[in-house]
Design an enzyme around this catalytic site. Sequence first.
Site, PDB file in Angstrom:
ATOM      1  CE1 TYR A  32       0.953  -0.181   4.445  1.00 31.24           C
ATOM      2  CE2 TYR A  32      -0.163   1.926   4.350  1.00 31.24           C
ATOM      3  CZ  TYR A  32       0.655   1.043   5.010  1.00 31.24           C
ATOM      4  OH  TYR A  32       1.184   1.379   6.231  1.00 31.24           O
ATOM      5  NE  ARG A  51       6.924   4.399   0.983  1.00 31.78           N
ATOM      6  CZ  ARG A  51       6.558   5.241   1.945  1.00 31.78           C
ATOM      7  NH1 ARG A  51       7.431   5.593   2.894  1.00 31.78           N
ATOM      8  NH2 ARG A  51       5.356   5.744   1.982  1.00 31.78           N
ATOM      9  NE  ARG A 100      -4.685 -19.693   2.852  1.00 38.58           N
ATOM     10  CZ  ARG A 100      -3.979 -20.617   3.514  1.00 38.58           C
ATOM     11  NH1 ARG A 100      -4.055 -21.881   3.200  1.00 38.58           N
ATOM     12  NH2 ARG A 100      -3.175 -20.242   4.508  1.00 38.58           N
ATOM     13  CE  LYS A 148       3.131   3.350   3.278  1.00 36.20           C
ATOM     14  NZ  LYS A 148       3.017   3.319   4.703  1.00 36.20           N
ATOM     15  CD  GLU A 180       9.151   2.186  11.334  1.00 36.37           C
ATOM     16  OE1 GLU A 180       8.993   3.207  10.656  1.00 36.37           O
ATOM     17  OE2 GLU A 180       9.145   1.040  10.833  1.00 36.37           O
ATOM     18  CG  LEU A 204       7.331   2.313   5.850  1.00 35.03           C
ATOM     19  CD1 LEU A 204       7.230   3.736   5.346  1.00 35.03           C
ATOM     20  CD2 LEU A 204       7.663   1.400   4.671  1.00 35.03           C
TER      21      LEU A 204
HETATM   22  N1  PDD Z   1       2.280   5.212   7.530  1.00 32.21           N
HETATM   23  N2  PDD Z   1       6.766   4.120   9.578  1.00 32.21           N
HETATM   24  C1  PDD Z   1       5.685   3.344   9.427  1.00 32.21           C
HETATM   25  C2  PDD Z   1       5.647   2.014  10.102  1.00 32.21           C
HETATM   26  C3  PDD Z   1       4.605   3.795   8.637  1.00 32.21           C
HETATM   27  O1  PDD Z   1       3.525   3.012   8.458  1.00 32.21           O
HETATM   28  C4  PDD Z   1       4.677   5.072   8.021  1.00 32.21           C
HETATM   29  C5  PDD Z   1       3.563   5.578   7.143  1.00 32.21           C
HETATM   30  C6  PDD Z   1       5.831   5.848   8.231  1.00 32.21           C
HETATM   31  C7  PDD Z   1       5.987   7.205   7.629  1.00 32.21           C
HETATM   32  O2  PDD Z   1       6.144   7.150   6.228  1.00 32.21           O
HETATM   33  P1  PDD Z   1       5.725   8.390   5.318  1.00 32.21           P
HETATM   34  O3  PDD Z   1       6.458   9.566   5.822  1.00 32.21           O
HETATM   35  O4  PDD Z   1       6.163   7.981   3.965  1.00 32.21           O
HETATM   36  O5  PDD Z   1       4.235   8.542   5.456  1.00 32.21           O
HETATM   37  C8  PDD Z   1       6.863   5.329   9.000  1.00 32.21           C
HETATM   38  C9  PDD Z   1       1.150   5.446   6.647  1.00 32.21           C
HETATM   39  C10 PDD Z   1       0.880   6.879   6.416  1.00 32.21           C
HETATM   40  C11 PDD Z   1      -0.067   4.657   7.121  1.00 32.21           C
HETATM   41  O6  PDD Z   1       0.128   3.487   7.445  1.00 32.21           O
HETATM   42  O7  PDD Z   1      -1.173   5.184   7.138  1.00 32.21           O
END
Ligand code: PDD
Length: 296
Positions: A32, A51, A100, A148, A180, A204
């Site tokens: 995603y 990404r 599956r 992601k 994080e 991430l």
């Molecule tokens: N989340 N770390 C994690 C685990 C994340 O899921 C996200 C983003 C980030 C920040 O990434 P970015 O700056 O590219 O948004 C860091 C998204 C927004 C979500 O899951 O909704």
Amino acid sequence: MSTVYLNGDFLPKEEAFISPDDRGFLLGDGLYEVTPFYEGVPFGFDEHLARLVRGLRWMRIDFDTSGLEAMHRELLARNGLDTAERALVYLQITRGAAPRTHYFPEGDVTPTVYAYAKAWSRPSDERWNRGFTAATVPDRRWSRVDIKSICLLPNAIGFQDAKERGADDAILVRDGVAIEGAHQNFWAVFGGTAVTHPKTNHILPGITRDIVLDEARRAGVAVEERPIQLEELTLADEAFFTGTTGEVRPVVEIDGRPVGNGRVGDVTRRLSDLFLARVEATKATAVAGAAMTQAE
Ligand code: PDD
């Protein structure tokens, strides 16, 4: 009524159906992205796309991404969000529907592509200035969280644990390191230097993180990419998260203890201001670009 995108069509959300054989549903076999738009102007679109492409390649999902920007814009317009102060597009691509099996399905399977748009808002200045709290929780994720993937169960459990402990957010801890957040990157400030975990397979690689690093370097704010030990957090002067929907979000309390003096710090404010200035500059460039195209 919200209009969503599914496999080439824009349709009312109520009419969007996905096969129960979808490998995203059965196996979490998908990716995603969440991409922000400010007054209809994409922010970091190429980086979000890059990404995604990297993730698709790693997962060996064959999908042509060339139409995605136009699709994002149309989805915003169809939902009346093309002038919204802040909007985002959530995009999910799975390997597709097939009986599956653990191995990849044989033969041609078309990826499932789903997207929705929604408005979001920044917390009020009053709320932002109070700062947010966080609780540390174990990082129970797999070892490729740089991809992601839609497998967010460990993130959801971590966030829920933090919430049940009364905190606003979670900090995921692996081997004594504050890696994080559950949905944002984490930073701490020590003696004026803003520190965040380096890009490894355990974080991430946030687009907001990259933008803040870039802005900090240009403005001469000291930054360092290195692991932050949990024990060090008691010595931190400031802490904050970065992410698409949180932008720069101050953390003033971790596990019930104040960070530094317990107030939003100067480095956090500076980086937040630089980030918001970058958003304004991006909008201004887009407006100027559109005016030039019209004049031609
Ligand atoms: N989340 N770390 C994690 C685990 C994340 O899921 C996200 C983003 C980030 C920040 O990434 P970015 O700056 O590219 O948004 C860091 C998204 C927004 C979500 O899951 O909704």
